[in-house]
Motif scaffolding. Structure first.
Motif, PDB file in Angstrom:
ATOM      1  N   PRO A  69     -29.553  26.352 -21.468  1.00  9.09           N
ATOM      2  CA  PRO A  69     -29.196  26.573 -20.058  1.00  9.09           C
ATOM      3  C   PRO A  69     -27.867  27.312 -19.891  1.00  9.09           C
ATOM      4  CG  PRO A  69     -30.045  24.359 -20.347  1.00  9.09           C
ATOM      5  CD  PRO A  69     -29.868  24.928 -21.726  1.00  9.09           C
ATOM      6  N   ALA A  70     -26.878  26.975 -20.699  1.00  8.04           N
ATOM      7  CA  ALA A  70     -25.586  27.667 -20.610  1.00  8.04           C
ATOM      8  C   ALA A  70     -25.727  29.116 -21.054  1.00  8.04           C
ATOM      9  CB  ALA A  70     -24.545  26.947 -21.457  1.00  8.04           C
ATOM     10  N   ARG A  71     -26.526  29.348 -22.099  1.00  8.68           N
ATOM     11  CA  ARG A  71     -26.717  30.734 -22.571  1.00  8.68           C
ATOM     12  C   ARG A  71     -27.432  31.566 -21.521  1.00  8.68           C
ATOM     13  NH1 ARG A  71     -29.863  34.419 -24.891  1.00  8.68           N
ATOM     14  NH2 ARG A  71     -31.726  33.160 -24.512  1.00  8.68           N
ATOM     15  N   GLN A  72     -28.493  31.007 -20.939  1.00  9.60           N
ATOM     16  CA  GLN A  72     -29.259  31.761 -19.935  1.00  9.60           C
ATOM     17  C   GLN A  72     -28.416  32.062 -18.699  1.00  9.60           C
ATOM     18  OE1 GLN A  72     -33.000  29.962 -18.944  1.00  9.60           O
ATOM     19  NE2 GLN A  72     -33.952  30.498 -20.887  1.00  9.60           N
ATOM     20  N   ALA A  73     -27.496  31.176 -18.378  1.00  7.86           N
ATOM     21  CA  ALA A  73     -26.629  31.369 -17.215  1.00  7.86           C
ATOM     22  C   ALA A  73     -25.480  32.323 -17.499  1.00  7.86           C
ATOM     23  CB  ALA A  73     -26.085  30.020 -16.743  1.00  7.86           C
ATOM     24  N   GLY A  74     -25.379  32.811 -18.748  1.00  4.72           N
ATOM     25  CA  GLY A  74     -24.269  33.681 -19.113  1.00  4.72           C
ATOM     26  C   GLY A  74     -22.961  32.938 -19.235  1.00  4.72           C
ATOM     27  N   ARG A  75     -23.036  31.633 -19.492  1.00  4.24           N
ATOM     28  CA  ARG A  75     -21.842  30.779 -19.492  1.00  4.24           C
ATOM     29  C   ARG A  75     -21.500  30.250 -20.890  1.00  4.24           C
ATOM     30  NH1 ARG A  75     -21.958  28.107 -14.543  1.00  4.24           N
ATOM     31  NH2 ARG A  75     -20.025  27.059 -15.152  1.00  4.24           N
ATOM     32  N   LEU A  76     -22.248  30.651 -21.902  1.00  2.00           N
ATOM     33  CA  LEU A  76     -21.977  30.211 -23.269  1.00  2.00           C
ATOM     34  C   LEU A  76     -21.074  31.234 -23.944  1.00  2.00           C
ATOM     35  CD1 LEU A  76     -22.599  28.216 -25.630  1.00  2.00           C
ATOM     36  CD2 LEU A  76     -24.428  29.811 -26.285  1.00  2.00           C
ATOM     37  N   ALA A  77     -19.831  30.833 -24.226  1.00  2.00           N
ATOM     38  CA  ALA A  77     -18.926  31.732 -24.950  1.00  2.00           C
ATOM     39  C   ALA A  77     -19.324  31.793 -26.416  1.00  2.00           C
ATOM     40  CB  ALA A  77     -17.481  31.270 -24.806  1.00  2.00           C
ATOM     41  N   ALA A  78     -19.561  30.625 -27.020  1.00  2.00           N
ATOM     42  CA  ALA A  78     -19.955  30.587 -28.433  1.00  2.00           C
ATOM     43  C   ALA A  78     -20.331  29.168 -28.823  1.00  2.00           C
ATOM     44  CB  ALA A  78     -18.821  31.077 -29.331  1.00  2.00           C
ATOM     45  N   ALA A  79     -21.113  29.063 -29.887  1.00  2.00           N
ATOM     46  CA  ALA A  79     -21.284  27.804 -30.596  1.00  2.00           C
ATOM     47  C   ALA A  79     -20.263  27.793 -31.724  1.00  2.00           C
ATOM     48  CB  ALA A  79     -22.697  27.684 -31.155  1.00  2.00           C
ATOM     49  N   LEU A  80     -19.538  26.702 -31.865  1.00  2.00           N
ATOM     50  CA  LEU A  80     -18.470  26.614 -32.861  1.00  2.00           C
ATOM     51  C   LEU A  80     -18.936  25.801 -34.060  1.00  2.00           C
ATOM     52  CD1 LEU A  80     -15.539  26.832 -33.906  1.00  2.00           C
ATOM     53  CD2 LEU A  80     -15.014  24.806 -32.509  1.00  2.00           C
ATOM     54  N   PHE A  81     -18.952  26.447 -35.223  1.00  2.00           N
ATOM     55  CA  PHE A  81     -19.300  25.778 -36.474  1.00  2.00           C
ATOM     56  C   PHE A  81     -18.009  25.521 -37.245  1.00  2.00           C
ATOM     57  CE2 PHE A  81     -23.353  27.137 -35.150  1.00  2.00           C
ATOM     58  CZ  PHE A  81     -24.323  26.501 -35.907  1.00  2.00           C
ATOM     59  N   GLN A  82     -17.562  24.272 -37.194  1.00  2.00           N
ATOM     60  CA  GLN A  82     -16.362  23.874 -37.929  1.00  2.00           C
ATOM     61  C   GLN A  82     -16.825  23.078 -39.147  1.00  2.00           C
ATOM     62  OE1 GLN A  82     -13.896  20.397 -36.884  1.00  2.00           O
ATOM     63  NE2 GLN A  82     -12.294  21.882 -36.399  1.00  2.00           N
ATOM     64  N   TYR A  83     -16.569  23.633 -40.321  1.00  2.00           N
ATOM     65  CA  TYR A  83     -17.027  22.985 -41.548  1.00  2.00           C
ATOM     66  C   TYR A  83     -15.970  22.020 -42.078  1.00  2.00           C
ATOM     67  CZ  TYR A  83     -21.237  25.732 -41.519  1.00  2.00           C
ATOM     68  OH  TYR A  83     -22.451  26.247 -41.163  1.00  2.00           O
ATOM     69  N   PRO A  84     -16.382  21.001 -42.839  1.00  2.00           N
ATOM     70  CA  PRO A  84     -15.460  19.932 -43.250  1.00  2.00           C
ATOM     71  C   PRO A  84     -14.483  20.363 -44.341  1.00  2.00           C
ATOM     72  CG  PRO A  84     -17.643  19.565 -44.176  1.00  2.00           C
ATOM     73  CD  PRO A  84     -17.782  20.731 -43.255  1.00  2.00           C
ATOM     74  N   PRO A  85     -13.467  19.550 -44.590  1.00  3.62           N
ATOM     75  CA  PRO A  85     -12.442  19.910 -45.572  1.00  3.62           C
ATOM     76  C   PRO A  85     -12.969  20.068 -46.996  1.00  3.62           C
ATOM     77  CG  PRO A  85     -11.647  18.141 -44.155  1.00  3.62           C
ATOM     78  CD  PRO A  85     -13.097  18.323 -43.844  1.00  3.62           C
ATOM     79  N   TRP A  86     -14.110  19.470 -47.317  1.00  4.19           N
ATOM     80  CA  TRP A  86     -14.660  19.601 -48.672  1.00  4.19           C
ATOM     81  C   TRP A  86     -15.590  20.820 -48.807  1.00  4.19           C
ATOM     82  CZ3 TRP A  86     -15.510  15.345 -45.497  1.00  4.19           C
ATOM     83  CH2 TRP A  86     -16.765  15.283 -44.877  1.00  4.19           C
ATOM     84  N   PHE A  87     -15.775  21.570 -47.729  1.00  2.00           N
ATOM     85  CA  PHE A  87     -16.643  22.754 -47.758  1.00  2.00           C
ATOM     86  C   PHE A  87     -15.804  23.922 -48.274  1.00  2.00           C
ATOM     87  CE2 PHE A  87     -18.936  26.342 -45.830  1.00  2.00           C
ATOM     88  CZ  PHE A  87     -20.259  26.003 -46.091  1.00  2.00           C
ATOM     89  N   ASP A  88     -15.825  24.120 -49.595  1.00  3.84           N
ATOM     90  CA  ASP A  88     -14.956  25.116 -50.219  1.00  3.84           C
ATOM     91  C   ASP A  88     -15.702  26.416 -50.472  1.00  3.84           C
ATOM     92  OD1 ASP A  88     -16.600  24.020 -52.132  1.00  3.84           O
ATOM     93  OD2 ASP A  88     -15.033  23.763 -53.650  1.00  3.84           O
ATOM     94  N   CYS A  89     -14.972  27.384 -50.978  1.00  2.00           N
ATOM     95  CA  CYS A  89     -15.514  28.729 -51.179  1.00  2.00           C
ATOM     96  C   CYS A  89     -16.300  28.781 -52.481  1.00  2.00           C
ATOM     97  CB  CYS A  89     -14.372  29.744 -51.192  1.00  2.00           C
ATOM     98  SG  CYS A  89     -14.929  31.455 -51.249  1.00  2.00           S
ATOM     99  N   THR A  90     -17.617  28.558 -52.372  1.00  3.12           N
ATOM    100  CA  THR A  90     -18.515  28.606 -53.529  1.00  3.12           C
ATOM    101  C   THR A  90     -19.746  29.431 -53.154  1.00  3.12           C
ATOM    102  OG1 THR A  90     -19.767  26.634 -52.883  1.00  3.12           O
ATOM    103  CG2 THR A  90     -17.789  26.293 -54.248  1.00  3.12           C
ATOM    104  N   ARG A  91     -20.472  29.858 -54.182  1.00  5.88           N
ATOM    105  CA  ARG A  91     -21.696  30.632 -53.938  1.00  5.88           C
ATOM    106  C   ARG A  91     -22.705  29.829 -53.117  1.00  5.88           C
ATOM    107  NH1 ARG A  91     -23.379  35.102 -56.504  1.00  5.88           N
ATOM    108  NH2 ARG A  91     -21.818  34.779 -58.132  1.00  5.88           N
ATOM    109  N   GLU A  92     -22.807  28.526 -53.434  1.00  4.05           N
ATOM    110  CA  GLU A  92     -23.742  27.672 -52.694  1.00  4.05           C
ATOM    111  C   GLU A  92     -23.378  27.610 -51.214  1.00  4.05           C
ATOM    112  OE1 GLU A  92     -25.261  23.007 -52.554  1.00  4.05           O
ATOM    113  OE2 GLU A  92     -23.711  23.636 -53.980  1.00  4.05           O
ATOM    114  N   ASN A  93     -22.103  27.464 -50.920  1.00  2.54           N
ATOM    115  CA  ASN A  93     -21.684  27.343 -49.528  1.00  2.54           C
ATOM    116  C   ASN A  93     -21.784  28.671 -48.780  1.00  2.54           C
ATOM    117  OD1 ASN A  93     -21.263  24.603 -49.682  1.00  2.54           O
ATOM    118  ND2 ASN A  93     -19.088  24.776 -50.184  1.00  2.54           N
ATOM    119  N   VAL A  94     -21.598  29.767 -49.468  1.00  2.24           N
ATOM    120  CA  VAL A  94     -21.848  31.073 -48.848  1.00  2.24           C
ATOM    121  C   VAL A  94     -23.318  31.157 -48.426  1.00  2.24           C
ATOM    122  CG1 VAL A  94     -22.017  33.554 -49.293  1.00  2.24           C
ATOM    123  CG2 VAL A  94     -19.957  32.306 -49.966  1.00  2.24           C
ATOM    124  N   GLY A  95     -24.204  30.654 -49.266  1.00  4.60           N
ATOM    125  CA  GLY A  95     -25.624  30.636 -48.919  1.00  4.60           C
ATOM    126  C   GLY A  95     -25.914  29.754 -47.716  1.00  4.60           C
TER     127      GLY A  95
END
Length: 297
Positions: A101-127
């Motif tokens: 509903p927010a997207r259709q109304a033009g009112r959605l700025a973004a969905a925010l994906f905040q990953y946890p502190p243990w989500f480090d830079c690895t090939r698996e996490n890039v996937g």
């Protein structure tokens, strides 16, 4: 408006509301002060679609929503609670339906994906990030890391290039620099349409106390000084040169400082409230009712 400022949540922002404002009316009142709000309740549970229908219907078109992705979608749940592969697509589909509903109304700025502190830079996490972006295709999505490895010198440019290639909006952070569980402030847009900035405060002593009682209250207990905000004024203007829109969220809510700091930043940038008022104008206290003499006898 190239720079838009708001808060993480609206229910506990008591300094915005006069006495007697009911919970159901707070978002409508909030919209008089700020053009942007972050929905955090969606992190703990995917919200009913009807809730977003109600929020968009009851607020002016000037208010836009940043919606935090559900914790199961960002790997915050581990062990038996972690989603199985076949459940992941269902979670993403339910989240998308919720915010539609927010997207259709033009009112959605973004969905925010905040990953946890243990989500480090690895090939698996890039996937994992690639798959998340595929499942959110067509929806603007911001990405915020909580592990420093993504921005170590050997990975910084690769991380930014990956985000740009995959269509992730960069969520730039201001937070304490206290080890691997915090990320540096990287003033680099990855999307020409939008960049996010989130102010978490700089309470270094409380940042990594996730096992302590009331740790969330301790973590975000911080009030930015005038000098710190003036430094950020220049940095926001740098980001404004890289993206058409810069969405700024103050998350230093524990001591009730977020609203005050947000209004101070608006004043520094020469921004008006959505209702046209000065962001720093004092709140008018409600006046007692005036009675004519005949009303009393």
């Amino acid at each position: 408006m190239p720079i838009e400022i708001g808060l993480a949540g609206w229910g506990d922002q008591d300094r915005l509301y006069g006495p007697g404002v009911k919970a159901k009316d707070k978002l409508r009142e909030y919209a008089k002060h700020f053009p942007l709000v972050e929905v955090d309740s969606s992190f703990y549970a995917i919200q009913p679609k009807e809730r977003f229908e109600k929020w968009t219907a009851e607020t002016p078109d000037s208010l836009h929503f940043i919606v935090k992705a559900y914790q199961g979608m960002t790997g915050h749940q581990r062990g038996p609670a972690a989603a199985k592969e076949q459940e992941t697509e269902a979670m993403f589909a339910a989240f998308r339906e919720s915010i539609e509903p927010a997207r259709q109304a033009g009112r959605l700025a973004a969905a925010l994906f905040q990953y946890p502190p243990w989500f480090d830079c690895t090939r698996e996490n890039v996937g994992i990030l690639r798959e998340a972006r595929r499942l959110m295709d067509g929806v603007p999505c911001a990405l915020e890391f909580r592990h420093q490895s993504w921005f170590l010198p050997e990975y910084r440019e690769k991380t930014l290039a990956f985000m740009k290639a995959e269509g992730w909006i960069h969520s730039v952070c201001d937070e304490p620099q206290v080890g691997l569980g915090s990320v540096p402030t990287v003033l680099q847009a990855t999307d020409s349409e939008m960049t996010m900035v989130r102010f978490h405060g700089r309470h270094a002593a409380g940042w990594n106390q996730s096992g302590a009682p009331n740790w969330r209250d301790v973590r975000y207990l911080y009030r930015y000084s005038g000098d710190e905000l003036r430094d950020w004024k220049d940095m926001l203007q740098q980001l404004e040169q890289q993206s058409r829109r810069v969405c700024v969220v103050f998350n230093n809510n524990s001591g009730g400082d977020a609203a005050d700091n947000a209004k101070e930043m608006m004043a520094l940038l020469g921004l008006s409230r959505p209702d046209g008022g000065d962001p720093l104008e004092p709140k008018e206290e409600p006046k007692p009712p005036a009675y004519e003499q005949l009303d009393l006898f």
